[in-house]
Design a protein around this motif. Sequence first.
Motif, PDB file in Angstrom:
ATOM      1  N   HIS A  32       0.817  -1.219   0.000  1.00  0.00           N
ATOM      2  CA  HIS A  32       0.000   0.000   0.000  1.00  0.00           C
ATOM      3  C   HIS A  32       0.847   1.265   0.000  1.00  0.00           C
ATOM      4  CE1 HIS A  32      -3.687  -2.209   1.935  1.00  0.00           C
ATOM      5  NE2 HIS A  32      -3.389  -2.664   0.736  1.00  0.00           N
ATOM      6  N   GLN A  33       1.899   1.307   0.832  1.00  0.00           N
ATOM      7  CA  GLN A  33       2.672   2.541   0.992  1.00  0.00           C
ATOM      8  C   GLN A  33       3.778   2.705  -0.043  1.00  0.00           C
ATOM      9  OE1 GLN A  33       3.574   2.349   5.334  1.00  0.00           O
ATOM     10  NE2 GLN A  33       2.535   4.313   5.343  1.00  0.00           N
ATOM     11  N   ARG A  36       2.034   1.873  -3.670  1.00  0.00           N
ATOM     12  CA  ARG A  36       0.740   2.517  -3.919  1.00  0.00           C
ATOM     13  C   ARG A  36      -0.192   1.601  -4.728  1.00  0.00           C
ATOM     14  NH1 ARG A  36       1.307   6.084  -0.331  1.00  0.00           N
ATOM     15  NH2 ARG A  36       2.641   7.867  -0.658  1.00  0.00           N
TER      16      ARG A  36
END
Length: 192
Positions: A32-33, A36
């Motif tokens: 997710h980080q 993305r």
Amino acid sequence: MYGSKSTRAKPLHWTSCLKIAEDVAQGLSYIHQAWRLVHGNLKSSNVLLGPDFEACISDYCLAALAVTSAPDEDPDSAACKPPETRNSSHQATSKGDVYAFGVLVLELLTGKPPSQHPYLAPDEMMHWLRSSREDDGGDDERLGMLLEVAMACSLSSPEQRPTMWQVLKMLQEIKEAVLMEDGDMDPQSEMS
């Protein structure tokens, strides 16, 4: 592979549940980080386990390549989908991954596939969890902490779910609290 199709799966010891949950949360948080991206199809059969219960996520980001869901989709896969994407063409989101993670943690804690998870009020969940396990009840507080994480992740409203980074922090706080509580436990033991 964790996602066994056995109908008599036995729940894992809570320390193994915590280890697997932390590894999966770390992987999802990274997806997710750093990238993305979203996994889009998190379920127990997409979690591979090593000999010391180290967990690796497989099949990430491949759900976006699927044209449509099969109408006769496996009930366990369907139960891992967040409410906002069921019966619709909504794209997978990081909050959907968080929901699926909550379902996965419940499966780890109970040994029951997602299609057998009941819809219960929060105060009834601990009773159901206890009845799903054959433990003597001595780890109720620790199981309760993991159950709270799973329930926060499985909220119906995506806006109310934590991010995977927040989930990872919650799991690390549980681990630290238990290590402090068990002062004599070697931090490099089973939970490292």
